[in-house]
Design an enzyme around this catalytic site. Structure first.
Site, PDB file in Angstrom:
ATOM      1  N   HIS A   7     -31.636  85.074  -5.693  1.00 18.66           N
ATOM      2  CA  HIS A   7     -31.515  84.783  -4.118  1.00 18.66           C
ATOM      3  C   HIS A   7     -31.720  86.001  -3.404  1.00 18.66           C
ATOM      4  CE1 HIS A   7     -29.761  80.930  -3.938  1.00 18.66           C
ATOM      5  NE2 HIS A   7     -29.367  81.033  -5.265  1.00 18.66           N
ATOM      6  N   ASP A  33     -34.284  91.698   3.050  1.00 21.14           N
ATOM      7  CA  ASP A  33     -33.552  90.585   2.601  1.00 21.14           C
ATOM      8  C   ASP A  33     -34.517  89.775   1.764  1.00 21.14           C
ATOM      9  OD1 ASP A  33     -31.548  88.576   2.913  1.00 21.14           O
ATOM     10  OD2 ASP A  33     -31.547  88.788   5.080  1.00 21.14           O
TER      11      ASP A  33
HETATM   12  P1  ADP Z   1     -26.989  85.937   2.971  1.00 18.61           P
HETATM   13  O1  ADP Z   1     -26.932  85.170   1.792  1.00 18.61           O
HETATM   14  O2  ADP Z   1     -27.185  87.479   2.646  1.00 18.61           O
HETATM   15  O3  ADP Z   1     -25.534  86.115   3.587  1.00 18.61           O
HETATM   16  P2  ADP Z   1     -28.519  84.318   4.492  1.00 18.61           P
HETATM   17  O4  ADP Z   1     -29.197  84.570   6.194  1.00 18.61           O
HETATM   18  O5  ADP Z   1     -29.714  83.832   3.691  1.00 18.61           O
HETATM   19  O6  ADP Z   1     -27.979  85.633   4.093  1.00 18.61           O
HETATM   20  O7  ADP Z   1     -27.529  83.301   4.714  1.00 18.61           O
HETATM   21  C1  ADP Z   1     -26.272  83.426   5.544  1.00 18.61           C
HETATM   22  C2  ADP Z   1     -25.593  82.023   5.850  1.00 18.61           C
HETATM   23  O8  ADP Z   1     -24.362  82.432   6.366  1.00 18.61           O
HETATM   24  C3  ADP Z   1     -26.188  81.314   6.745  1.00 18.61           C
HETATM   25  O9  ADP Z   1     -26.421  79.902   6.392  1.00 18.61           O
HETATM   26  C4  ADP Z   1     -25.495  81.413   7.964  1.00 18.61           C
HETATM   27  O10 ADP Z   1     -25.453  80.289   8.760  1.00 18.61           O
HETATM   28  C5  ADP Z   1     -24.196  81.695   7.369  1.00 18.61           C
HETATM   29  N1  ADP Z   1     -23.234  82.799   8.263  1.00 18.61           N
HETATM   30  C6  ADP Z   1     -23.749  83.803   8.753  1.00 18.61           C
HETATM   31  N2  ADP Z   1     -22.783  84.353   9.910  1.00 18.61           N
HETATM   32  C7  ADP Z   1     -21.849  83.415   9.921  1.00 18.61           C
HETATM   33  C8  ADP Z   1     -20.687  83.463  10.615  1.00 18.61           C
HETATM   34  N3  ADP Z   1     -20.030  84.272  11.313  1.00 18.61           N
HETATM   35  N4  ADP Z   1     -19.890  82.379  10.372  1.00 18.61           N
HETATM   36  C9  ADP Z   1     -20.280  81.247   9.521  1.00 18.61           C
HETATM   37  N5  ADP Z   1     -21.681  81.105   8.764  1.00 18.61           N
HETATM   38  C10 ADP Z   1     -22.323  82.362   9.088  1.00 18.61           C
HETATM   39  O1  F6P Z   2     -27.564  85.625  -0.706  1.00 17.75           O
HETATM   40  C1  F6P Z   2     -27.130  86.739  -1.338  1.00 17.75           C
HETATM   41  C2  F6P Z   2     -25.457  86.810  -1.465  1.00 17.75           C
HETATM   42  O2  F6P Z   2     -25.019  87.748  -2.401  1.00 17.75           O
HETATM   43  C3  F6P Z   2     -25.137  85.361  -2.465  1.00 17.75           C
HETATM   44  O3  F6P Z   2     -25.215  85.640  -3.769  1.00 17.75           O
HETATM   45  C4  F6P Z   2     -23.801  85.267  -2.056  1.00 17.75           C
HETATM   46  O4  F6P Z   2     -23.096  83.998  -2.068  1.00 17.75           O
HETATM   47  C5  F6P Z   2     -23.656  85.650  -0.559  1.00 17.75           C
HETATM   48  O5  F6P Z   2     -24.734  86.549  -0.503  1.00 17.75           O
HETATM   49  C6  F6P Z   2     -22.306  86.367  -0.196  1.00 17.75           C
HETATM   50  O6  F6P Z   2     -21.889  87.149  -0.690  1.00 17.75           O
HETATM   51  P1  F6P Z   2     -20.606  87.335  -1.362  1.00 17.75           P
HETATM   52  O7  F6P Z   2     -20.279  86.256  -2.400  1.00 17.75           O
HETATM   53  O8  F6P Z   2     -20.288  88.725  -2.010  1.00 17.75           O
HETATM   54  O9  F6P Z   2     -19.487  87.184  -0.273  1.00 17.75           O
END
Ligand code: ADP
Ligand code: F6P
Length: 470
Positions: A168, A376
């Site tokens: 991912h 990212d």
């Molecule tokens: P990562 O996997 O690195 O966290 P992504 O942007 O791919 O980054 O995914 C983040 C996910 O977390 C998204 O589905 C987003 O809606 C969710 N998210 C981000 N901020 C919040 C928040 N404050 N509350 C709930 N969900 C959140």
């Molecule tokens: O999308 C990247 C990622 O590291 C996922 O593997 C993971 O579920 C998410 O971000 C949140 O991170 P964590 O599991 O460390 O809270």
């Protein structure tokens, strides 16, 4: 919640990821669950709810047991981890070694042999959990950087399985990856899969190059030959449940709440939104500095605009994350101190996990969405914003270093290391004519609709079901 029997049928998909998709709410009564943070769960949870299957993962807190249970049609098999194992495996090797190394070394990667040893042990615990429940010939889909040794371990003990792996996060260029003392072991772990998937073509190429350089793997194009077998290495850009976001975004209740939010913030103020896990890769601090620069120059005023930053707490046990939280909170305080007025805050900051419905209210209310990671893998927030704009207005400002940038080409692209460039993009986004907004948003909506989460999963699992390449 009900206990499930610990066997799969040959047709059931087994997802293996560090975290289970839900965790029990601390202090909540039995049966209260919260969705786990991050893009992996956002993507895979609806998929497994829809098609059923197994999910092997950690419960989200130290200890616990390995008893299988059912939740929303998914059979969940917890992998218990002790406090010490979490420090070495999750906070240590996963998030202080691999995470910074794979994200352009934005922080110095720490290399510790005892973290590595625990990483090997925990990967083997996950592999054993899979072996104990997988029916002969099942498809097993392993996810993310925490579990890169699992495909190789499964290959040795259960060659009957079809094994897929999807990363991912970015796979770094060989110049960075090559620093890892255990680079060969990690690569050989991944080479145990039948299909190895990455977010973008470039990341797949980085892996192909590293595998040829540091292991005995050979091959051209997207096929590698290793250990007497062949495997495919391909890009599969991950996505979201686009219809679900669109449906919630169009509900009258969502519109009413978005209108209420706008009223509270100020009808005539542009709302500039940021939504991220509180991670140093997300560029929250630089985004705030760009907003401050715009206010300092007087290109925007707090009368005409405000920023809303929603940050979900993340990895607070890792020093770099605690430091980033302090920096973000200091910067918010500083900007509000300099530019806010009673009743007119410059930056609204929410440090919490929001429900899907609440998040979509923010997406609907926002005139400009700032997605500005320094690096990212994909960034699903960018796609969520686009999917939540059925009226085709709104401007997405998107970092060129997010995987999503290769698909969402009509976004306003920015280099997040360039504060002046970001400030300029912000001003441009806030003054973009509605006609241009629609033109861009329509094209981006077409793209996210054409290749949603289900198309992503189908394409990966379709390749996994094919015969191995010759
Ligand atoms: P990562 O996997 O690195 O966290 P992504 O942007 O791919 O980054 O995914 C983040 C996910 O977390 C998204 O589905 C987003 O809606 C969710 N998210 C981000 N901020 C919040 C928040 N404050 N509350 C709930 N969900 C959140
Ligand atoms: O999308 C990247 C990622 O590291 C996922 O593997 C993971 O579920 C998410 O971000 C949140 O991170 P964590 O599991 O460390 O809270």
């Amino acid at each position: 919640m009900a206990l499930a029997t610990a066997t799969t049928s040959r047709d059931s998909l087994i997802v293996v990821a560090n975290r289970l998709p839900v965790h029990r709410v601390r202090g909540g009564s039995v049966g209260e669950w919260e969705t786990s943070p991050g893009g992996l769960v956002t993507a895979l949870y609806p998929l497994l709810r829809e098609r059923g299957g197994w999910w092997v993962g950690w419960s989200g807190s130290a200890g616990g047991d390995a008893r299988v249970f059912e939740h929303e049609g998914i059979s969940l098999r917890p992998v218990p981890l002790s406090r010490g194992e979490l420090e070495h495996f999750y906070e240590g090797f996963s998030n202080e070694t691999l995470w910074p190394l794979y994200h352009d070394a934005l922080r110095t990667a720490q290399f510790h042999r005892d973290w590595w040893r625990t990483y090997v042990e925990i990967n083997s615990r996950f592999a054993e959990a899979v072996c104990s429940l997988a029916a002969p010939g099942s498809a097993v889909w392993v996810h993310d950087y925490h579990l890169q040794l699992v495909p190789g371990m499964l290959r040795s003990s259960r060659p009957d399985l079809r094994i897929g792996f999807f990363l991912h996060i970015p796979f770094p260029p060989i110049e960075l990856f090559g620093r890892l003392p255990w680079r060969r072991e990690i690569l050989e772990g991944l080479l145990g899969a039948d299909v190895v998937g990455f977010q973008t073509r470039l990341m797949a190429q980085n892996f192909l190059r590293a595998a040829r350089a540091y292991t005995r793997a050979r091959g051209a194009g997207s096929v590698l030959h290793f250990g007497g077998r062949s495997l495919r290495v391909l890009p599969f850009p991950i996505s979201i449940d686009v219809d679900e976001f669109g449906r919630i975004a169009a509900e009258p209740g969502t519109l009413a709440r978005a209108a209420g939010l706008r009223r509270r913030i100020g009808e005539n103020r542009k709302i500039i939104l940021g939504v991220d896990r509180l991670d140093y890769t997300k560029g929250i601090d630089v985004r705030l500095r760009a907003f401050e620069e715009v206010l300092r120059r007087g290109d925007l005023t707090t009368r005409g605009a405000c920023m809303v930053q929603v940050a979900v707490p993340s990895r607070g046990g890792v020093d770099e994350y605690a430091a980033m939280r302090r920096l973000v909170e200091q910067t918010v305080g500083h900007i509000n101190g300099e530019y806010g007025e009673p009743g007119r805050v410059a930056v609204h900051y929410l440090h919490r996990n929001l429900s899907r419905d609440d998040l979509i209210v923010y997406y609907r209310a926002a005139d400009v969405m700032m997605v500005t990671p320094l690096r990212d893998g994909m960034n699903l927030v960018a796609k969520e914003y686009v999917a939540s704009r059925p009226d085709e207005t709104g401007v997405l400002v998107l970092s060129e270093f997010a995987g999503a940038a290769s698909e969402l080409r009509q976004a306003v692209g920015v280099n997040p290391f360039d504060v002046d460039g970001m400030a300029g993009a912000l001003v441009r986004a806030c003054s973009m004519p509605e006609r241009e907004q629609r033109h861009r948003m329509r094209a981006m909506r077409r793209r996210v609709r054409a290749y949603d989460l289900y198309a992503w999963a189908e394409s990966f699992l379709g390749v996994l079901a094919e015969d191995p390449p010759g």
